[in-house]
Scaffold this motif. Structure first.
Motif, short mmCIF file in Angstrom:
data_model
loop_
_atom_site.label_atom_id
_atom_site.label_comp_id
_atom_site.label_asym_id
_atom_site.label_seq_id
_atom_site.Cartn_x
_atom_site.Cartn_y
_atom_site.Cartn_z
N THR A 1 -41.81 58.90 1.09
CA THR A 1 -41.85 57.51 1.53
C THR A 1 -40.97 57.30 2.75
O THR A 1 -40.22 58.20 3.15
CB THR A 1 -41.37 56.57 0.40
OG1 THR A 1 -39.99 56.84 0.14
CG2 THR A 1 -42.17 56.76 -0.87
N GLY B 1 -44.81 62.95 -3.26
CA GLY B 1 -45.00 61.93 -2.24
C GLY B 1 -43.72 61.75 -1.43
O GLY B 1 -42.63 61.99 -1.93
N ASP C 1 -37.23 58.21 2.57
CA ASP C 1 -36.81 59.59 2.33
C ASP C 1 -36.30 60.25 3.61
O ASP C 1 -36.84 60.06 4.69
CB ASP C 1 -37.98 60.43 1.80
CG ASP C 1 -38.35 60.11 0.38
OD1 ASP C 1 -37.46 59.69 -0.38
OD2 ASP C 1 -39.53 60.27 0.03
N ASP D 1 -47.98 54.73 3.72
CA ASP D 1 -46.89 55.22 2.89
C ASP D 1 -47.33 55.19 1.42
O ASP D 1 -47.93 54.20 1.00
CB ASP D 1 -45.69 54.30 3.11
CG ASP D 1 -44.37 54.84 2.61
OD1 ASP D 1 -44.34 55.98 2.17
OD2 ASP D 1 -43.39 54.09 2.67
N PRO D 2 -47.11 56.20 0.58
CA PRO D 2 -46.43 57.46 0.87
C PRO D 2 -47.37 58.52 1.44
O PRO D 2 -48.57 58.45 1.26
CB PRO D 2 -45.93 57.90 -0.51
CG PRO D 2 -46.96 57.39 -1.46
CD PRO D 2 -47.46 56.09 -0.84
N LEU E 1 -45.85 55.72 8.18
CA LEU E 1 -45.45 54.60 7.33
C LEU E 1 -46.58 53.60 7.10
O LEU E 1 -46.55 52.83 6.15
CB LEU E 1 -44.25 53.89 7.94
CG LEU E 1 -42.98 54.75 8.04
CD1 LEU E 1 -41.88 53.97 8.72
CD2 LEU E 1 -42.55 55.25 6.68
#
Length: 118
Positions: free
Chosen positions: A69, A67, A72, A51-52, A48
């Motif tokens: 994130t 990607g 997700d 991110d992504p 994170l």
């Protein structure tokens, strides 16, 4: 007149060739299906920070399919050995996206949790 007769003659063929689908399969048709083997995984706190992250077309390609994130959630079916990053060569396969995420970005042992395959 011949054109109209030809169209009428072909109509039954067109009707038979069109599949009938139902958005709601009967209970009997789905009763014997095996449960999904995927486990729900997500990006860990290290991932994170940048991110992504990427979900690659293969564990060796480095070509990003999409990607991923922090919000997700994704199902992991199995792992595969691929390009090593920081000594970790394990990649998690995400069948729903048809791509691989480096396991260093997913929560620890996400693919080994209940229902997962190795």
């Amino acid at each position: 007149m011949k054109l109209a007769a030809s169209l009428i003659a072909l109509l039954p063929l067109a009707v038979v060739a069109t599949p009938i689908t139902s958005p709601n399969p009967s209970e009997e048709s789905i009763a014997n299906l095996a449960p999904r083997a995927d486990t729900v995984c997500y990006l860990n706190s290290d991932a994170l920070k940048n991110d992504p992250q990427g979900c690659d077309t293969s564990p060796t390609s480095g070509t990003r399919r999409r990607g991923v994130t922090g919000g997700d959630r994704f199902g992991v079916r199995c792992t595969k050995t691929g390009k090593c990053i920081n000594g970790n060569c394990k990649w998690d396969y995400v069948p729903g996206w048809n791509c691989y995420i480096w396991s260093g970005w997913t929560q620890q042992n996400c693919e080994l949790r209940e229902g997962g395959l190795q």
